[in-house]
Design an enzyme around this catalytic site. Structure first.
Site, PDB file in Angstrom:
ATOM      1  N   LYS A 153      -4.084   3.084   2.749  1.00  0.00           N
ATOM      2  CA  LYS A 153      -5.184   2.242   2.252  1.00  0.00           C
ATOM      3  C   LYS A 153      -6.375   3.104   1.823  1.00  0.00           C
ATOM      4  O   LYS A 153      -6.969   2.889   0.780  1.00  0.00           O
ATOM      5  CB  LYS A 153      -5.596   1.247   3.338  1.00  0.00           C
ATOM      6  CG  LYS A 153      -4.488   0.243   3.668  1.00  0.00           C
ATOM      7  CD  LYS A 153      -4.778  -0.540   4.946  1.00  0.00           C
ATOM      8  CE  LYS A 153      -3.648  -1.506   5.275  1.00  0.00           C
ATOM      9  NZ  LYS A 153      -3.745  -2.071   6.632  1.00  0.00           N
ATOM     10  N   GLY A 210      -6.701  -6.604   4.201  1.00  0.00           N
ATOM     11  CA  GLY A 210      -6.346  -8.022   4.267  1.00  0.00           C
ATOM     12  C   GLY A 210      -7.182  -8.922   3.388  1.00  0.00           C
ATOM     13  O   GLY A 210      -7.203  -8.780   2.166  1.00  0.00           O
ATOM     14  N   LYS A 255       0.812  -1.224   0.000  1.00  0.00           N
ATOM     15  CA  LYS A 255       0.000   0.000   0.000  1.00  0.00           C
ATOM     16  C   LYS A 255       0.839   1.266   0.000  1.00  0.00           C
ATOM     17  O   LYS A 255       0.473   2.265  -0.604  1.00  0.00           O
ATOM     18  CB  LYS A 255      -0.949   0.045   1.196  1.00  0.00           C
ATOM     19  CG  LYS A 255      -0.328  -0.365   2.503  1.00  0.00           C
ATOM     20  CD  LYS A 255      -0.955  -1.656   2.945  1.00  0.00           C
ATOM     21  CE  LYS A 255      -0.067  -2.430   3.854  1.00  0.00           C
ATOM     22  NZ  LYS A 255      -0.459  -3.831   3.970  1.00  0.00           N
TER      23      LYS A 255
END
EC number: 1.1.1.3
Lengths: 428, 428
Positions: A207, A136, A107
């Site tokens: 993210k 995840g 990321k």
């Protein structure tokens, strides 16, 4: 069966080993699902001799990930080393330059170089997939860029750093102070080498910036994410929030408004009985709101060998199946530069003030709020010692800019004995 | 821009109109996301002259959906009429025979004819997509067949009939009896023309059978779904369950065991503070468990114009992007016939018994349980009238077959004043 899809994997930590295991143990399943065999031809990591609990002897070894990325017997370069520059970036560029597709969990790299890499990939006719980089095991990139493609996305929210959520949950459940739980998390290996990536909200901010790009068709704008970490959250704040019916979460929110793209990653109060409020430990949650679909909530493990490898393999299978999609859902050249907007949509705020203990102090606070048009929903003074009086205030909806001005006025008035804590209350 | 993707839409009810609106209003967005224009060329519905609040005059009209499906100017046939046979089936077959891809929201059709249709589609080199058929706006088919393709799926669970969840939630919140809430739901238009499709668990069972097929690589086996409706749930059961820390939900569970494929759709007790327990009204939730990803929970609106149209358009966009995937994730010829297994994995059960009021009645019940190896976790006798004594029992984990045998013994013993209620307690 057509020709196999050949993977080269760089980085054999937890996630890399998880990916190797799935490819080895589920060859038949992957071939059935994708219509072609999925194989590993070569791997690379820092140390060749470490016992990783998995047989690597049938794969070619490369000390240099760039050399791995360039190999003729690799179709998909799987980058699981991490790092926003250095070998990760160099090897991905080498992979694209030599015609490979790329799957990555990185990321930080994409938050900083996503636009350039997307352009490179699309010019080369190759894809970069990064499901494992966000939340995840939750297939959130897929949901956002494919499943919800018929929607104007109106808002994306999420708890996307399991370590922070672990710390906040543990502080809540055990009544332990931040410093103690931080040390505990460190010993458990939950923290990044630079812990500020976690507790400073940076990792979660990376993210969020990736989700924003897909959601709103904008160029990744990590610099535009307002970041606030969890380091100043006290058990007292957690207790008071709970008493008011809220939990404190490190929450990311992104929305495109008339003023530009708002992105913030900060500790917020959320209703205790909401899906976000009930999230415990390392679990992640992403909330996507679109004009057609209304609201979708996705929950799952935010890290770990199995869940992250699951996301990597999902991307690999898509490539094996021949799915081709621009990195951020629309062609990189069509992504617009997002004007960064200060996050200023009105919300109630939680204020934890520490006042000097003298007559008139509270009046000055109330006046500062009133002068900036902020009205008080609830106020209480808590335990009190000889020198300072803690005061808790929940405001009615106000803009952060007005609140900041009021806080400046409070501080100028000389009645504040400590820096205030001001947390947005986000209703989901 | 390449050539447009041309849709023919059959069925202009709520969902059909929602699809038309998205295609009309978001032409630029869809073109940007898929790389080609998405257009409607022709539509079909029962009544041509009904005002649907959307301009249909630019599209060709067909009275007969089969004629629509065969048109040369249609690339994707979008079937939104419903019905497990009749025009829906005939038109989809016609579409596949003439080289069209198919997008449908028709769970009944696929639950009964999914295998045959998948074979036809794959022989023709065309796809059938049905995201809208399961859990409304939630992209669960995509998550299961694509995002989680690296997993052996171990269990799929879900609350997938919004009407039943509305009825149960309303009974709980308002304390109203089933019959009254049923009438209310009927007046609100929440029920299918044949209400048993909803309250008998059939509609939700259709959906579960489709998820099972994708999850386990088995042929759709709707006949193997153990169905139990919500018609016998009383407010007393709901109240007692709540008192014990549970909520009652119409829950689907599918798992592949050594004995075969277990599929059940039945009212269950779930922990009140679990994600499933907190689900209210028409919202759906699907829980997917895989060996790598652990557990993913997806929540969203299960019906309605916007959410269902969102799912249809997601499928259309995938086709426009060139994604090609077998109907149930792997080629139809590779789907194995699933042996139906009686749902017999051990669980605690909630028993609501009504005993005749005479000495020794409770002893007979206790003996029947004991003789079948079932031990009691909790027992209470509730309000009591002159003729019958209601007794509530929570068992320790037991198999349904043992419980059924014990219930038979109780009924043979002559102490039961009414049919017992036995609900599985599902811990999520």
């Amino acid at each position: 069966m057509t020709t196999p899809l050949r993977l080269g994997i760089a980085g054999l930590g937890t996630v890399g080993v998880g990916v190797v295991k799935i490819v080895r143990q589920k060859a038949d399943l992957l071939a059935a699902r994708t219509g072609r065999p999925v194989e590993i031809t070569a791997v690379s990591a820092r140390s060749r001799n470490k016992d990783r609990g998995v047989n690597l002897s049938t794969y070619a070894w490369e000390d240099d990930p760039v050399a791995l990325a360039k190999r003729d017997d690799v179709d998909v370069y799987v980058e699981l080393m991490g790092g926003e520059n250095g070998p990760a970036k160099a090897s991905i560029e080498a992979a694209l330059a030599t015609g490979k597709h790329v799957v990555t969990a990185n990321k930080a790299l994409l938050a900083h170089h996503g636009q350039a890499l997307a352009q490179t990939a699309e010019a080369a006719g190759r894809v970069i997939r990064f499901e494992a980089a966000v939340a995840g095991g939750i297939p959130v990139i897929k949901a956002l860029s494919e499943g919800l493609a018929g929607n104007e996305i109106t808002r994306v929210m999420g708890v996307m750093n399991g370590t922070c959520n672990y710390i906040l949950t543990r502080m809540q459940d055990a009544g332990l102070p931040y410093e103690e739980v931080f040390e505990e998390a460190n010993k458990l290996g939950y923290l990044e080498a630079d812990p500020n990536l976690d507790v400073g909200g940076i990792d979660a901010g990376h993210k969020l910036s990736l989700l924003s790009s897909i959601a709103f068709g904008t160029q990744v704008n990590f610099a535009g994410v307002e970041l606030e970490g969890i380091q100043r959250i006290s058990t007292e704040d957690i207790r008071q929030a709970e008493d008011l019916g809220y939990k404190i979460k490190l929450l990311g929110v992104a929305q495109l408004t008339g003023r530009g793209l708002e992105q913030r990653m900060s500790p917020c109060l959320v209703p205790a009985d909401s899906p976000l409020g009930q999230l415990k430990g390392g679990t992640n949650m992403v909330v996507i709101e679109g004009d057609a679909v209304e609201q979708i909530v996705l929950r799952g493990p935010g890290a770990g060998e199995g869940p992250t490898a699951s996301a990597v393999i999902g991307d690999v299978c898509d490539i094996a199946r021949g799915f081709r999609l621009p990195t951020f859902g629309i062609p990189a050249s069509d992504l617009v530069e997002a004007k960064t907007a200060q996050s200023n949509s009105p919300a109630p705020f939680y204020l934890h003030l520490t006042l000097v203990d003298r007559p008139g102090a509270l009046a000055k606070i109330a006046a500062a709020l009133g002068e900036h048009g902020i009205s008080i929903d609830r106020m209480r003074q808590t335990r009190h010692d000889d020198t300072a009086a803690p005061v808790l205030i929940v405001t009615h909806k106000t803009q952060r800019s007005d609140l900041d001005a009021a806080i400046n006025a409070m501080q100028a008035s000389g009645v504040m004995a400590a820096d205030p804590v001001a947390l947005r209350i986000e209703t989901v």
